[in-house]
Design a protein around this motif. Structure first.
Motif, PDB file in Angstrom:
ATOM      1  N   THR A 257       0.835  -1.203   0.000  1.00 35.27           N
ATOM      2  CA  THR A 257       0.000   0.000   0.000  1.00 35.27           C
ATOM      3  C   THR A 257       0.871   1.254   0.000  1.00 35.27           C
ATOM      4  OG1 THR A 257      -0.147  -0.026   2.402  1.00 35.27           O
ATOM      5  CG2 THR A 257      -1.895  -1.135   1.197  1.00 35.27           C
ATOM      6  N   PHE A 258       0.397   2.268  -0.709  1.00 34.37           N
ATOM      7  CA  PHE A 258       1.161   3.495  -0.875  1.00 34.37           C
ATOM      8  C   PHE A 258       0.273   4.709  -0.649  1.00 34.37           C
ATOM      9  CE2 PHE A 258       2.611   0.147  -3.605  1.00 34.37           C
ATOM     10  CZ  PHE A 258       3.953   0.079  -3.309  1.00 34.37           C
ATOM     11  N   ARG A 259       0.795   5.643   0.111  1.00 29.19           N
ATOM     12  CA  ARG A 259       0.056   6.883   0.285  1.00 29.19           C
ATOM     13  C   ARG A 259       0.315   7.779  -0.911  1.00 29.19           C
ATOM     14  NH1 ARG A 259       1.173   9.645   5.878  1.00 29.19           N
ATOM     15  NH2 ARG A 259       2.610   7.952   6.325  1.00 29.19           N
TER      16      ARG A 259
ATOM     17  N   SER B 155       4.425   9.358  -6.004  1.00 32.75           N
ATOM     18  CA  SER B 155       5.196  10.368  -6.726  1.00 32.75           C
ATOM     19  C   SER B 155       6.597   9.925  -7.134  1.00 32.75           C
ATOM     20  CB  SER B 155       5.269  11.643  -5.906  1.00 32.75           C
ATOM     21  OG  SER B 155       5.586  11.328  -4.579  1.00 32.75           O
ATOM     22  N   TYR B 156       7.128   8.957  -6.428  1.00 33.36           N
ATOM     23  CA  TYR B 156       8.480   8.541  -6.789  1.00 33.36           C
ATOM     24  C   TYR B 156       8.507   7.127  -7.338  1.00 33.36           C
ATOM     25  CZ  TYR B 156       9.969  12.707  -4.443  1.00 33.36           C
ATOM     26  OH  TYR B 156      10.135  14.001  -4.080  1.00 33.36           O
ATOM     27  N   SER B 157       7.423   6.705  -7.924  1.00 34.83           N
ATOM     28  CA  SER B 157       7.398   5.330  -8.379  1.00 34.83           C
ATOM     29  C   SER B 157       7.140   5.249  -9.883  1.00 34.83           C
ATOM     30  CB  SER B 157       6.346   4.546  -7.624  1.00 34.83           C
ATOM     31  OG  SER B 157       5.101   5.152  -7.819  1.00 34.83           O
ATOM     32  N   LYS B 158       7.478   4.141 -10.433  1.00 36.96           N
ATOM     33  CA  LYS B 158       7.376   3.937 -11.858  1.00 36.96           C
ATOM     34  C   LYS B 158       7.024   2.481 -12.099  1.00 36.96           C
ATOM     35  CE  LYS B 158      10.980   3.936 -14.721  1.00 36.96           C
ATOM     36  NZ  LYS B 158      12.110   4.364 -15.583  1.00 36.96           N
ATOM     37  N   ARG B 159       6.306   2.209 -13.176  1.00 36.81           N
ATOM     38  CA  ARG B 159       6.038   0.836 -13.546  1.00 36.81           C
ATOM     39  C   ARG B 159       6.574   0.578 -14.946  1.00 36.81           C
ATOM     40  NH1 ARG B 159       0.252  -1.995 -14.569  1.00 36.81           N
ATOM     41  NH2 ARG B 159       0.333  -0.532 -16.281  1.00 36.81           N
TER      42      ARG B 159
END
Lengths: 87, 87
Positions: free
Chosen positions: A64-66, A69-73
């Motif tokens: 789970t993520f709040r 903004s710093y993620s990528k798929r």
């Protein structure tokens, strides 16, 4: 909140687990779902999955993520899933 | 960087893909790996997986994160994997 859900359950229960996850999240790949979900629906999904799985044999992971903004798929190979909310 | 990797590949190639992922990440569940990885190893892993999979049939998803400060992992049921770096 944003959720990535991955399950590994006995073949007998895959159908029901899949259907339950689809109710709340977007299917991405084989046993992977993701999506925006409210906190109350998140608890509901967990509770309803707990009622479906056999805890001594099956496994469901929730990341789970709040913030994303710093993620990528990135996908290599086939993009199997449909629509996604991932940034 | 932190990576969650999920693969869905043809049974014929599962062994090789599993072995390759194990070289760089920690196994968590069925077809799921995670772990801290350097940017150069991340590119290496992607390149080497691309050489193993059949892009028209298999699928590998990489979720990459610069920061894990707002994330959480919850498991219901069995904890199948070993050691993890997840916070």
């Amino acid at each position: 909140m944003f959720v990535i859900l991955v399950y590994d359950v006995n073949q007998k229960r895959v159908g029901k687990v899949l259907k339950k996850c689809r109710q709340f999240l977007n299917w991405v790949q084989n046993s992977v779902f993701e999506g925006e979900i409210s906190r109350s629906n998140y608890y509901r999904l967990k509770r309803e999955l707990l009622a479906l799985i056999h805890e001594e044999e099956d496994s469901v992971i929730f990341y789970t993520f709040r913030s994303l903004s710093y993620s990528k798929r990135e996908i290599i190979g086939l993009e199997k899933g449909g629509e996604t909310n991932f940034l």
